[in-house]
Design a protein around this motif. Sequence first.
Motif, PDB file in Angstrom:
ATOM      1  N   UNK A  67       2.938   5.689 -13.017  1.00 60.46           N
ATOM      2  CA  UNK A  67       1.957   4.642 -13.771  1.00 60.46           C
ATOM      3  C   UNK A  67       2.025   4.143 -15.030  1.00 60.46           C
ATOM      4  N   UNK A  68       1.215   2.925 -15.098  1.00 63.80           N
ATOM      5  CA  UNK A  68       0.819   2.633 -16.589  1.00 63.80           C
ATOM      6  C   UNK A  68      -0.313   3.243 -17.022  1.00 63.80           C
ATOM      7  N   UNK A  69      -0.068   3.751 -17.995  1.00 61.92           N
ATOM      8  CA  UNK A  69      -1.456   4.506 -18.782  1.00 61.92           C
ATOM      9  C   UNK A  69      -2.047   3.050 -19.762  1.00 61.92           C
ATOM     10  N   UNK A  70      -3.359   3.467 -20.142  1.00 60.77           N
ATOM     11  CA  UNK A  70      -4.099   2.551 -20.777  1.00 60.77           C
ATOM     12  C   UNK A  70      -3.417   2.807 -22.175  1.00 60.77           C
ATOM     13  N   UNK A  71      -3.586   1.732 -23.072  1.00 56.61           N
ATOM     14  CA  UNK A  71      -3.240   1.813 -24.550  1.00 56.61           C
ATOM     15  C   UNK A  71      -3.901   0.708 -25.077  1.00 56.61           C
ATOM     16  N   UNK A  72      -4.048   0.703 -26.501  1.00 56.62           N
ATOM     17  CA  UNK A  72      -4.935  -0.142 -27.442  1.00 56.62           C
ATOM     18  C   UNK A  72      -4.549  -1.603 -26.960  1.00 56.62           C
TER      19      UNK A  72
ATOM     20  N   UNK B  29      -2.424   2.806 -13.615  1.00 57.22           N
ATOM     21  CA  UNK B  29      -2.466   1.768 -12.535  1.00 57.22           C
ATOM     22  C   UNK B  29      -0.807   2.147 -12.012  1.00 57.22           C
ATOM     23  N   UNK B  30      -0.596   2.189 -10.689  1.00 58.83           N
ATOM     24  CA  UNK B  30       0.639   2.321 -10.291  1.00 58.83           C
ATOM     25  C   UNK B  30       1.817   1.052 -10.776  1.00 58.83           C
ATOM     26  N   UNK B  31       2.983   1.422 -11.002  1.00 58.86           N
ATOM     27  CA  UNK B  31       3.789   0.668 -11.686  1.00 58.86           C
ATOM     28  C   UNK B  31       5.050   0.349 -10.836  1.00 58.86           C
ATOM     29  N   UNK B  32       4.902   0.060  -9.585  1.00 60.26           N
ATOM     30  CA  UNK B  32       6.172  -0.173  -8.890  1.00 60.26           C
ATOM     31  C   UNK B  32       6.035  -1.483  -7.890  1.00 60.26           C
ATOM     32  N   UNK B  33       5.307  -2.373  -8.651  1.00 59.31           N
ATOM     33  CA  UNK B  33       5.145  -3.584  -8.003  1.00 59.31           C
ATOM     34  C   UNK B  33       6.533  -4.376  -7.709  1.00 59.31           C
ATOM     35  N   UNK B  34       7.219  -4.452  -8.638  1.00 57.11           N
ATOM     36  CA  UNK B  34       8.238  -5.138  -8.918  1.00 57.11           C
ATOM     37  C   UNK B  34       9.394  -4.759  -7.458  1.00 57.11           C
TER      38      UNK B  34
ATOM     39  N   UNK C 131      -2.184  -2.616  -8.453  1.00 57.47           N
ATOM     40  CA  UNK C 131      -0.812  -1.992  -8.840  1.00 57.47           C
ATOM     41  C   UNK C 131      -0.399  -3.243  -9.899  1.00 57.47           C
ATOM     42  N   UNK C 132       0.727  -2.846 -10.695  1.00 58.38           N
ATOM     43  CA  UNK C 132       1.324  -3.779 -11.534  1.00 58.38           C
ATOM     44  C   UNK C 132       2.776  -4.128 -11.206  1.00 58.38           C
ATOM     45  N   UNK C 133       3.325  -5.294 -11.556  1.00 58.49           N
ATOM     46  CA  UNK C 133       4.890  -5.773 -11.301  1.00 58.49           C
ATOM     47  C   UNK C 133       5.644  -4.792 -12.146  1.00 58.49           C
TER      48      UNK C 133
ATOM     49  N   UNK D 177       0.896  -1.225  -0.038  1.00 61.09           N
ATOM     50  CA  UNK D 177      -0.185   0.067  -0.105  1.00 61.09           C
ATOM     51  C   UNK D 177       0.779   1.108  -0.029  1.00 61.09           C
ATOM     52  N   UNK D 178       2.012   1.261   0.791  1.00 61.81           N
ATOM     53  CA  UNK D 178       2.923   2.414   0.695  1.00 61.81           C
ATOM     54  C   UNK D 178       3.520   2.653  -0.899  1.00 61.81           C
ATOM     55  N   UNK D 179       3.911   1.575  -1.498  1.00 58.54           N
ATOM     56  CA  UNK D 179       4.464   1.447  -2.596  1.00 58.54           C
ATOM     57  C   UNK D 179       3.341   2.136  -3.524  1.00 58.54           C
ATOM     58  N   UNK D 180       2.112   1.710  -3.429  1.00 59.42           N
ATOM     59  CA  UNK D 180       1.127   2.440  -4.366  1.00 59.42           C
ATOM     60  C   UNK D 180       0.983   3.844  -4.261  1.00 59.42           C
ATOM     61  N   UNK D 181       1.166   4.253  -3.204  1.00 66.25           N
ATOM     62  CA  UNK D 181       0.931   5.825  -2.863  1.00 66.25           C
ATOM     63  C   UNK D 181       2.024   6.336  -3.239  1.00 66.25           C
ATOM     64  N   UNK D 182       3.368   5.820  -3.178  1.00 65.96           N
ATOM     65  CA  UNK D 182       4.581   6.419  -3.686  1.00 65.96           C
ATOM     66  C   UNK D 182       4.360   6.568  -5.340  1.00 65.96           C
ATOM     67  N   UNK D 183       4.017   5.555  -5.913  1.00 63.04           N
ATOM     68  CA  UNK D 183       3.908   5.462  -7.222  1.00 63.04           C
ATOM     69  C   UNK D 183       3.039   6.491  -7.707  1.00 63.04           C
ATOM     70  N   UNK D 184       1.784   6.673  -7.276  1.00 61.52           N
ATOM     71  CA  UNK D 184       0.787   7.765  -7.543  1.00 61.52           C
ATOM     72  C   UNK D 184       1.535   9.081  -7.308  1.00 61.52           C
ATOM     73  N   UNK D 185       2.097   9.289  -6.450  1.00 60.26           N
ATOM     74  CA  UNK D 185       2.578  10.719  -5.935  1.00 60.26           C
ATOM     75  C   UNK D 185       3.831  10.768  -6.924  1.00 60.26           C
ATOM     76  N   UNK D 186       4.570  10.024  -7.634  1.00 61.11           N
ATOM     77  CA  UNK D 186       5.720  10.076  -8.373  1.00 61.11           C
ATOM     78  C   UNK D 186       5.032  10.133  -9.798  1.00 61.11           C
TER      79      UNK D 186
END
Length: 365
Positions: free
Chosen positions: A36-41, A49-54, A218-220, A24-33
Amino acid sequence: MENRIYEYLSVFIMAWLFVYGLTPFIIRLANALNFVDKPEARKIHLKNIPLLGGLSVATGFVLLCIYDVLISPGRYLDKPMLGYLGGSIFIVLIGLIDDHKGMVPQVKLAGQIAVSLLFIGTNFTVGELGLMFGSIYLSLPLMLLWMVGLMNALNFLDNMDGILSGMAGILGLGFFAFALINTTQANQEAMALMALIALSFAGSALGFLPYNFNPARIFLGDAGSMFIGYFLSSMGILMARYAANRYNDSFFYLLPVLMLSYAIFDISLVSYTRRRDGRQVTQGGKDHSTHRMNTVLGSVKITAIMIYTINVLIALTSIIIFKIGNRHLLIITTVIFALFFLFIGRKLDKVPIVVPANQQKHKTG
């Protein structure tokens, strides 16, 4: 033995709780920074979606590995362990740069090769490499192909909520089971450490899964998927070495190929169909085995559970075959799984796919 069981349980639970509490802290950090992964076709999600799961999974893994070493007076942060952890950190850093800024494929490939060489160079002597396949000039390229190939295969497979994190946890438990079964009086300390490393990984991956399962919060990211590829490929190499030594039979180098056969199947299916249809292999798309299964099943959750089930069966089969120790059974089973995946691949190839703009064939006059 009873103390070791408590040690195993405590490490798995701590890894799970640490990553579950950290994410949850990583999710907040990713959003603050705005990391994120933006939608694409070519993607399924419809919002950022936050992108710091790894980072979350790898942090849990590295810290628990250090803990595994510190809790036993007989274990040390020696060259093999430092090389292993160094490779883990290095591949995550490469992935984070790629997730944030993008990276030229050649540079990413060079980084993957460097990480693989770091692991191989610190865990194998020149003599051991020469013995594995008869010559270091054969062993080293094969090991590099295996590690780099799986890092990219699992990067490809991270295309749907919960698929890779759940699959990684299952395979991590598979490697733990292998270490338990392979334990003898002579190698018990080495196998105990391998078991603890596998549990640190499995606990971290499964602690992340509740946030990554559909609908994912969140994504990996590439950092997570390449780290998972690094871990599974390196553990596969260690499994091959221990299995071949146990039975004094180089046919047991096939064991990790069987264990990781689903990832090999998916990248083979994608590579073959894209090349056949004149599309770029390296460009993302909705044409993986998981996408095709989702089209048939109509549910991301059911698709994920189907992938988990397949990998549980593969891991159990691999462990049973190792326990039996019969090379003919190993070869026959590997061929059966190859034929099974060929059959499934032909069926999935008939499932309609969406080809995004970056995968469209461009005709020239």
